[in-house]
Motif scaffolding. Structure first.
Motif, PDB file in Angstrom:
ATOM      1  N   ALA A 163      66.255  -3.341  12.664  1.00  0.00           N
ATOM      2  CA  ALA A 163      66.387  -2.225  11.687  1.00  0.00           C
ATOM      3  C   ALA A 163      66.957  -0.929  12.521  1.00  0.00           C
ATOM      4  CB  ALA A 163      65.105  -1.968  10.890  1.00  0.00           C
ATOM      5  N   TYR A 164      66.115  -0.768  13.766  1.00  0.00           N
ATOM      6  CA  TYR A 164      66.325   0.452  14.460  1.00  0.00           C
ATOM      7  C   TYR A 164      68.054   0.548  15.083  1.00  0.00           C
ATOM      8  CZ  TYR A 164      61.423   1.061  15.298  1.00  0.00           C
ATOM      9  OH  TYR A 164      60.095   1.171  14.743  1.00  0.00           O
ATOM     10  N   THR A 165      68.660  -0.503  15.299  1.00  0.00           N
ATOM     11  CA  THR A 165      69.697  -0.295  15.864  1.00  0.00           C
ATOM     12  C   THR A 165      70.882  -0.554  14.611  1.00  0.00           C
ATOM     13  OG1 THR A 165      69.595  -2.944  16.238  1.00  0.00           O
ATOM     14  CG2 THR A 165      69.432  -1.704  18.059  1.00  0.00           C
ATOM     15  N   GLU A 166      70.310  -0.715  13.588  1.00  0.00           N
ATOM     16  CA  GLU A 166      71.462  -0.391  12.491  1.00  0.00           C
ATOM     17  C   GLU A 166      71.741   0.810  12.250  1.00  0.00           C
ATOM     18  OE1 GLU A 166      70.003  -3.683   9.183  1.00  0.00           O
ATOM     19  OE2 GLU A 166      69.783  -1.860   8.533  1.00  0.00           O
ATOM     20  N   ASN A 167      70.909   2.114  12.252  1.00  0.00           N
ATOM     21  CA  ASN A 167      71.203   3.272  11.926  1.00  0.00           C
ATOM     22  C   ASN A 167      70.275   4.130  12.588  1.00  0.00           C
ATOM     23  OD1 ASN A 167      71.667   5.535  10.774  1.00  0.00           O
ATOM     24  ND2 ASN A 167      71.650   5.188   8.777  1.00  0.00           N
ATOM     25  N   PRO A 168      70.360   4.237  14.095  1.00  0.00           N
ATOM     26  CA  PRO A 168      69.268   4.864  14.874  1.00  0.00           C
ATOM     27  C   PRO A 168      68.976   6.279  14.311  1.00  0.00           C
ATOM     28  CG  PRO A 168      71.144   3.698  16.202  1.00  0.00           C
ATOM     29  CD  PRO A 168      71.431   3.747  14.712  1.00  0.00           C
ATOM     30  N   VAL A 179      57.097  -3.125   7.443  1.00  0.00           N
ATOM     31  CA  VAL A 179      57.721  -2.117   6.508  1.00  0.00           C
ATOM     32  C   VAL A 179      59.333  -2.733   6.711  1.00  0.00           C
ATOM     33  CG1 VAL A 179      58.815   0.231   6.577  1.00  0.00           C
ATOM     34  CG2 VAL A 179      56.250  -0.383   7.222  1.00  0.00           C
ATOM     35  N   SER A 180      59.810  -3.122   5.471  1.00  0.00           N
ATOM     36  CA  SER A 180      61.265  -3.688   5.622  1.00  0.00           C
ATOM     37  C   SER A 180      62.245  -2.728   5.784  1.00  0.00           C
ATOM     38  CB  SER A 180      61.668  -4.182   3.932  1.00  0.00           C
ATOM     39  OG  SER A 180      62.642  -4.232   3.695  1.00  0.00           O
ATOM     40  N   ARG A 181      63.381  -2.943   6.375  1.00  0.00           N
ATOM     41  CA  ARG A 181      64.405  -2.096   6.500  1.00  0.00           C
ATOM     42  C   ARG A 181      65.042  -1.280   5.441  1.00  0.00           C
ATOM     43  NH1 ARG A 181      68.029  -4.988   9.609  1.00  0.00           N
ATOM     44  NH2 ARG A 181      66.484  -6.722   9.865  1.00  0.00           N
ATOM     45  N   ALA A 182      64.457  -1.840   4.085  1.00  0.00           N
ATOM     46  CA  ALA A 182      64.941  -1.429   2.944  1.00  0.00           C
ATOM     47  C   ALA A 182      64.094   0.005   2.730  1.00  0.00           C
ATOM     48  CB  ALA A 182      64.971  -2.478   1.874  1.00  0.00           C
ATOM     49  N   ASP A 183      62.800  -0.308   3.176  1.00  0.00           N
ATOM     50  CA  ASP A 183      61.870   0.862   2.647  1.00  0.00           C
ATOM     51  C   ASP A 183      62.257   2.069   3.726  1.00  0.00           C
ATOM     52  OD1 ASP A 183      60.240  -0.861   1.200  1.00  0.00           O
ATOM     53  OD2 ASP A 183      59.216  -1.382   2.941  1.00  0.00           O
ATOM     54  N   ILE A 184      62.926   1.996   4.716  1.00  0.00           N
ATOM     55  CA  ILE A 184      63.185   2.905   5.723  1.00  0.00           C
ATOM     56  C   ILE A 184      64.059   4.191   4.921  1.00  0.00           C
ATOM     57  CG2 ILE A 184      64.100   3.688   7.708  1.00  0.00           C
ATOM     58  CD1 ILE A 184      61.824   1.725   8.389  1.00  0.00           C
ATOM     59  N   GLY A 211      66.835  -8.008  18.869  1.00  0.00           N
ATOM     60  CA  GLY A 211      67.827  -7.236  18.750  1.00  0.00           C
ATOM     61  C   GLY A 211      68.812  -6.650  19.691  1.00  0.00           C
ATOM     62  N   TYR A 212      69.257  -5.602  19.800  1.00  0.00           N
ATOM     63  CA  TYR A 212      69.944  -5.047  20.846  1.00  0.00           C
ATOM     64  C   TYR A 212      69.749  -3.787  21.221  1.00  0.00           C
ATOM     65  CZ  TYR A 212      72.561  -9.420  19.830  1.00  0.00           C
ATOM     66  OH  TYR A 212      72.806 -10.572  19.433  1.00  0.00           O
ATOM     67  N   SER A 213      68.288  -3.099  21.210  1.00  0.00           N
ATOM     68  CA  SER A 213      68.113  -1.819  21.633  1.00  0.00           C
ATOM     69  C   SER A 213      68.162  -1.914  22.960  1.00  0.00           C
ATOM     70  CB  SER A 213      66.841  -1.574  21.012  1.00  0.00           C
ATOM     71  OG  SER A 213      65.777  -2.527  21.368  1.00  0.00           O
ATOM     72  N   SER A 214      68.951  -0.764  23.366  1.00  0.00           N
ATOM     73  CA  SER A 214      69.185  -0.348  24.920  1.00  0.00           C
ATOM     74  C   SER A 214      67.869   0.184  25.328  1.00  0.00           C
ATOM     75  CB  SER A 214      70.299   0.701  25.210  1.00  0.00           C
ATOM     76  OG  SER A 214      69.869   1.966  24.376  1.00  0.00           O
ATOM     77  N   LEU A 215      67.852   0.279  26.705  1.00  0.00           N
ATOM     78  CA  LEU A 215      66.545   0.677  27.403  1.00  0.00           C
ATOM     79  C   LEU A 215      66.490   2.049  27.125  1.00  0.00           C
ATOM     80  CD1 LEU A 215      66.503  -1.340  30.773  1.00  0.00           C
ATOM     81  CD2 LEU A 215      65.479  -1.656  28.590  1.00  0.00           C
ATOM     82  N   ASN A 216      67.708   2.767  26.990  1.00  0.00           N
ATOM     83  CA  ASN A 216      67.600   4.167  26.825  1.00  0.00           C
ATOM     84  C   ASN A 216      66.975   4.441  25.599  1.00  0.00           C
ATOM     85  OD1 ASN A 216      68.367   6.971  27.611  1.00  0.00           O
ATOM     86  ND2 ASN A 216      70.021   6.543  25.870  1.00  0.00           N
ATOM     87  N   MET A 217      67.508   3.679  24.240  1.00  0.00           N
ATOM     88  CA  MET A 217      67.099   4.015  23.203  1.00  0.00           C
ATOM     89  C   MET A 217      65.442   3.835  23.046  1.00  0.00           C
ATOM     90  SD  MET A 217      69.402   2.243  20.309  1.00  0.00           S
ATOM     91  CE  MET A 217      68.310   1.807  18.713  1.00  0.00           C
ATOM     92  N   LEU A 218      65.114   2.705  23.648  1.00  0.00           N
ATOM     93  CA  LEU A 218      63.518   2.399  23.693  1.00  0.00           C
ATOM     94  C   LEU A 218      63.024   3.889  24.180  1.00  0.00           C
ATOM     95  CD1 LEU A 218      62.396  -0.184  22.938  1.00  0.00           C
ATOM     96  CD2 LEU A 218      62.127  -0.687  25.530  1.00  0.00           C
TER      97      LEU A 218
END
Ligand code: C2E
Ligand code: MG
Ligand code: MG
Ligand code: MG
Length: 292
Positions: free
Chosen positions: A155-160, A119-124, A185-192
């Motif tokens: 994609a998650y970190t772009e716009n959480p 699923v592309s970041r654009a689809d989101i 990417g750069y997702s933090s453990l907290n975000m995960l």
């Protein structure tokens, strides 16, 4: 002319850039008709459970074979389609063809499996995404658990906030959510911890790099432990050697995908493999039920 003045130094660079832009324009001009002419094909890369090396699923990867240009790499045309918006249409085509294939296998009594689609970041950002996906699975009389949705970590970190809302909605509907390219990417453990996801898909650079080789035990063991704690399964992709496979098995990774087992293949070839090797007992659809 400019070429006369700077020829040696600037012409090659300029030509390359110019050629790229021309190629991008040429692709943009024909993408719609290429889709209509069925030049885009779905390839499936088998996914195996590490524990018993059983075939339990696949990832759908799009291929474009142009009659004159030959094989076009997704790494090239996907980013362009994300830029010009065509990805939305192409992805829906891929999801539809994938569901049609799953339906065909089920009708023929082959082992029931789920397939991961990208699923592309654009689809989101498409407000109709959930409706579209539901309509596609229903059209083929499948349940959402037949589809794993792969969304890349970045994609998650772009716009959480927005992504989390959209993904939670998809997950509540029953789709299995995979975080693709995890570790790039750069997702933090907290975000995960807050992500509505079911599966971590380890980035392949991570599996393949020399650094990974030396430090892998520690880092990979840590990720697996973290995944366990968050109740996530782990898929390793880009597994090319026995050594990489053995290491992943040792540290308790759940699933693998990679050239060591199989390259992406046309649907009819995958179907033969499924008939031969598919595990009719426990399978990834069942595994996925744990989460729903
Ligand atoms: P991805 O989703 O991370 O897919 C994994 C890529 O790794 C695929 O490249 C696959 O062919 C390749 N691969 C699998 N096993 C191995 C291995 O053992 N070694 C190596 N070196 N590579 C391996 P592919 O098919 O060229 O796709 C590249 C990327 O393009 C994908 O990365 C995905 O982000 C995107 N893509 C492909 N198909 C689609 C699609 O239908 N929709 C969207 N939105 N993106 C797609
Ligand atoms: Mg993927
Ligand atoms: Mg990806
Ligand atoms: Mg990936």
């Amino acid at each position: 002319s400019i070429k006369g003045q700077y020829g040696k130094y600037f012409a090659p660079y300029d030509d390359t850039l110019r050629n790229r832009l021309l190629k991008e324009q040429a692709i943009t001009d024909i993408m719609e008709s290429a889709l209509a002419k069925e030049q885009f094909q779905i390839y499936l890369q088998p996914k195996y459970r590490i524990e018993d090396e059983k075939l339990v699923g696949a990832e759908a990867l799009v291929r474009w074979i142009h009659p004159e240009w030959g094989f076009q790499s997704p790494a090239e045309f996907i980013p362009l389609f994300e830029k010009n918006g065509f990805i939305t249409k192409l992805d829906q085509y891929v999801w539809d063809k994938t569901c049609a294939a799953i339906r065909e296998w089920e009708d023929e009594g082959l082992a029931p499996i789920s397939v991961s689609v990208n699923v592309s970041r654009a689809d989101i950002y498409n407000a109709d995404l959930a409706d579209i996906l539901i309509r596609i699975v229903q059209k083929h009389n499948l349940s959402p658990t037949h589809l794993h949705l792969e969304i890349t970590e970045s994609a998650y970190t772009e716009n959480p906030t927005q992504i989390i809302d959209t993904v939670r909605k998809l997950r509540d509907l029953g789709f299995i959510i995979e975080m693709d390219d995890f570790g790039s990417g750069y997702s933090s453990l907290n975000m995960l911890n807050e992500m509505p996801i079911d599966i971590l898909k380890l980035d392949m650079k991570f599996i393949q790099s020399e650094t990974a080789k030396q430090n892998s035990r520690g880092i990979l063991q840590f990720i697996i432990a973290l995944a366990r704690w968050l109740h996530l399964s782990v898929v390793a992709e880009g597994v090319e050697t026995q050594e990489q496979f053995d290491r992943l098995k040792e540290i308790g990774c759940d699933y693998v995908q990679g050239y060591y087992f199989a390259k992406p293949m046309p649907c009819h070839e995958f179907k033969k493999l499924l008939a031969k090797e598919g595990d009719a007992g426990e399978n990834s659809v069942m595994d996925a039920m744990k989460y729903t």
